[in-house]
Design a protein around this motif. Structure first.
Motif, mmCIF file in Angstrom:
data_model
loop_
_atom_site.group_PDB
_atom_site.id
_atom_site.type_symbol
_atom_site.label_atom_id
_atom_site.label_comp_id
_atom_site.label_asym_id
_atom_site.label_seq_id
_atom_site.Cartn_x
_atom_site.Cartn_y
_atom_site.Cartn_z
ATOM 1 N N ASN A 8 0.819 -1.200 0.000
ATOM 2 C CA ASN A 8 0.000 0.000 0.000
ATOM 3 C C ASN A 8 0.865 1.267 0.000
ATOM 4 N N SER A 9 1.946 1.260 0.782
ATOM 5 C CA SER A 9 2.857 2.405 0.801
ATOM 6 C C SER A 9 3.582 2.566 -0.538
ATOM 7 N N GLN A 10 3.895 1.431 -1.169
ATOM 8 C CA GLN A 10 4.521 1.488 -2.499
ATOM 9 C C GLN A 10 3.591 2.147 -3.513
ATOM 10 N N VAL A 11 2.340 1.747 -3.456
ATOM 11 C CA VAL A 11 1.373 2.324 -4.392
ATOM 12 C C VAL A 11 1.209 3.814 -4.144
ATOM 13 N N ARG A 12 1.274 4.206 -2.880
ATOM 14 C CA ARG A 12 1.125 5.626 -2.564
ATOM 15 C C ARG A 12 2.271 6.451 -3.176
ATOM 16 N N VAL A 13 3.474 5.908 -3.109
ATOM 17 C CA VAL A 13 4.636 6.598 -3.712
ATOM 18 C C VAL A 13 4.475 6.688 -5.230
ATOM 19 N N MET A 14 4.005 5.569 -5.833
ATOM 20 C CA MET A 14 3.804 5.566 -7.288
ATOM 21 C C MET A 14 2.752 6.581 -7.709
ATOM 22 N N GLU A 15 1.673 6.617 -6.960
ATOM 23 C CA GLU A 15 0.609 7.576 -7.282
ATOM 24 C C GLU A 15 1.095 9.018 -7.165
ATOM 25 N N ASN A 16 1.884 9.294 -6.132
ATOM 26 C CA ASN A 16 2.423 10.644 -5.973
ATOM 27 C C ASN A 16 3.345 11.024 -7.134
ATOM 28 N N TYR A 100 2.677 13.622 -22.958
ATOM 29 C CA TYR A 100 2.717 13.071 -21.613
ATOM 30 C C TYR A 100 1.328 12.891 -21.026
ATOM 31 N N GLY A 101 0.344 13.581 -21.564
ATOM 32 C CA GLY A 101 -1.017 13.390 -21.078
ATOM 33 C C GLY A 101 -1.470 11.956 -21.263
ATOM 34 N N ALA A 102 -1.256 11.407 -22.466
ATOM 35 C CA ALA A 102 -1.652 10.015 -22.737
ATOM 36 C C ALA A 102 -0.802 9.034 -21.936
ATOM 37 N N HIS A 103 0.493 9.342 -21.797
ATOM 38 C CA HIS A 103 1.393 8.449 -21.053
ATOM 39 C C HIS A 103 0.983 8.364 -19.580
ATOM 40 N N ILE A 104 0.665 9.482 -19.005
ATOM 41 C CA ILE A 104 0.248 9.515 -17.598
ATOM 42 C C ILE A 104 -1.090 8.809 -17.419
ATOM 43 N N LYS A 105 -1.979 8.985 -18.380
ATOM 44 C CA LYS A 105 -3.279 8.309 -18.311
ATOM 45 C C LYS A 105 -3.110 6.791 -18.302
ATOM 46 N N GLN A 106 -2.212 6.284 -19.136
ATOM 47 C CA GLN A 106 -1.950 4.847 -19.185
ATOM 48 C C GLN A 106 -1.350 4.353 -17.867
ATOM 49 N N THR A 107 -0.442 5.116 -17.291
ATOM 50 C CA THR A 107 0.179 4.722 -16.017
ATOM 51 C C THR A 107 -0.846 4.706 -14.891
ATOM 52 N N ARG A 108 -1.729 5.693 -14.900
ATOM 53 C CA ARG A 108 -2.793 5.716 -13.882
ATOM 54 C C ARG A 108 -3.696 4.487 -14.001
ATOM 55 N N ALA A 109 -3.978 4.061 -15.231
ATOM 56 C CA ALA A 109 -4.815 2.874 -15.436
ATOM 57 C C ALA A 109 -4.152 1.627 -14.835
ATOM 58 N N GLU A 110 -2.825 1.515 -14.988
ATOM 59 C CA GLU A 110 -2.111 0.372 -14.409
ATOM 60 C C GLU A 110 -2.139 0.417 -12.882
ATOM 61 N N LEU A 163 4.141 -3.328 -11.719
ATOM 62 C CA LEU A 163 3.917 -1.897 -11.516
ATOM 63 C C LEU A 163 5.213 -1.185 -11.138
ATOM 64 N N GLU A 164 6.021 -1.851 -10.304
ATOM 65 C CA GLU A 164 7.309 -1.258 -9.944
ATOM 66 C C GLU A 164 8.183 -1.030 -11.179
ATOM 67 N N GLU A 165 8.212 -2.019 -12.059
ATOM 68 C CA GLU A 165 9.010 -1.880 -13.281
ATOM 69 C C GLU A 165 8.459 -0.752 -14.171
ATOM 70 N N MET A 166 7.131 -0.710 -14.240
ATOM 71 C CA MET A 166 6.515 0.306 -15.083
ATOM 72 C C MET A 166 6.775 1.713 -14.531
ATOM 73 N N ILE A 167 6.644 1.886 -13.216
ATOM 74 C CA ILE A 167 6.877 3.195 -12.613
ATOM 75 C C ILE A 167 8.347 3.580 -12.726
ATOM 76 N N ASP A 168 9.230 2.607 -12.580
ATOM 77 C CA ASP A 168 10.661 2.884 -12.731
ATOM 78 C C ASP A 168 10.969 3.366 -14.154
ATOM 79 N N THR A 169 10.367 2.677 -15.128
ATOM 80 C CA THR A 169 10.549 3.105 -16.528
ATOM 81 C C THR A 169 9.941 4.481 -16.761
ATOM 82 N N PHE A 170 8.774 4.698 -16.168
ATOM 83 C CA PHE A 170 8.099 5.991 -16.306
ATOM 84 C C PHE A 170 8.966 7.127 -15.741
ATOM 85 N N GLN A 171 9.518 6.893 -14.539
ATOM 86 C CA GLN A 171 10.336 7.935 -13.906
ATOM 87 C C GLN A 171 11.612 8.203 -14.712
ATOM 88 N N LYS A 172 12.228 7.145 -15.180
ATOM 89 C CA LYS A 172 13.452 7.297 -15.972
ATOM 90 C C LYS A 172 13.185 8.064 -17.266
#
Length: 296
Positions: A8-16, A100-110, A163-172
């Motif tokens: 749950n804390s991991q998801v909170r960091v990803m959402e932020n 980035y609008g579409a990219h962020i939308k896709q990440t939020r869906a995941e 999700l961790e891999e996806m967020i890591d790729t997103f941040q990079k």
């Protein structure tokens, strides 16, 4: 249960991370789009100024006319560079930020998908706890509940890893894109300003070499009714006048009258002398016979 709280804390960091990217990238896009529109409006105003400068130059003397026209041409060149600046900003800065609008939308869906699986895991755990409290002797129901919890936990674990891999790729990718976008912005601005300084230097030299005295000489000549050196035109008199030397001094009316009288008397004397000479050459008979002297 501790594993669930950790996820749950991991998801909170990803959402932020996604929320901040959505917020600030959206603001960057909005502000840079406004910056580009302002630059385009500045280009339009400068084009109007160029037109006014050319119209004004047609009303001035030759030196100022040439200087203002050269300045207007240099200013027009700067606006050509500004147009290129606007086009590059739209292509290399605004467009990537919009994507980035579409990219962020896709990440939020995941992230949303993962949260649903996490809720399912928590639900199965709560169900298992209730069964243990209600029917601690019902091993079959408890075993089925434990199997459901284990399955939900595996799904949540797998989704968390993805999700961790996806967020890591997103941040990079976000950091790399941010670096490239602002590097392109700075490069575009540097190229424009370098070109503009070059052209403005030429414009300054043209304005600095303006011959003020030559234009003033031409202007003063025109105000006195004489055309200047650059716009030399013959002066035409509509009424013919006798040729009188400009150096003749003014003569008082009394002296002028005496001079006129003297000239008339001199002319008469010449006529008398001519008559006398004619009389000597051709003697005329005295018709009266009295030898009276005729009236001159």
């Amino acid at each position: 249960m501790s594993i669930v709280l950790s996820r749950n804390s991991q998801v909170r960091v990803m959402e932020n991370t996604v929320t901040n990217a959505e917020k600030y990238f959206g603001q960057f896009c909005s502000l840079l789009a406004a910056y580009t529109r302002k630059t385009a409006r500045l280009r339009d105003k400068a084009d109007q100024l160029v037109k006014q400068l050319i119209d004004f130059s047609n009303t001035e003397n030759p030196e100022m006319r040439a200087t203002v026209r050269n300045f207007a041409e240099d200013l027009a060149k700067v606006q050509d560079y500004r147009q290129a600046e606007v086009e590059r900003l739209e292509t290399k800065v605004i467009h990537p930020l919009k994507l980035y609008g579409a990219h962020i939308k896709q990440t939020r869906a995941e992230i949303k998908k993962f949260k649903q699986e996490q809720k399912n895991e928590i639900k199965q755990l709560e169900k298992l706890e209730k069964l243990r409290q209600k029917s601690p002797s019902d091993r079959q129901m408890i075993s089925q509940a434990e199997t459901s919890v284990q399955r939900a936990s595996v799904d949540a674990s797998r989704t968390t890893h993805q999700l961790e891999e996806m967020i890591d790729t997103f941040q990079k990718q976000k950091l790399k894109d941010l670096q490239k976008i602002f590097s392109d912005f700075v490069t575009i601005e540097m190229v424009f300003h370098a070109k503009a300084v070059e052209v403005y230097s030429s414009a300054f030299q043209s304005l600095d070499s303006y011959d003020l005295e030559r234009d003033l000489e031409d202007f003063r000549a025109k105000t006195h009714g004489v055309y200047g050196h650059h716009d030399a035109q013959p002066l035409k008199d509509t009424i013919p006048s006798p040729t009188v030397p400009w150096s003749v001094p003014a003569v008082p009316w009394s002296l002028a009258g005496q001079s006129t009288q003297t000239a008339i008397e001199s002319q008469r004397g010449d006529e008398e002398e001519s008559t006398d000479h004619s009389a000597e050459e051709d003697p005329v008979e005295d018709l009266t016979g009295q030898g009276q002297t005729p009236h001159p």
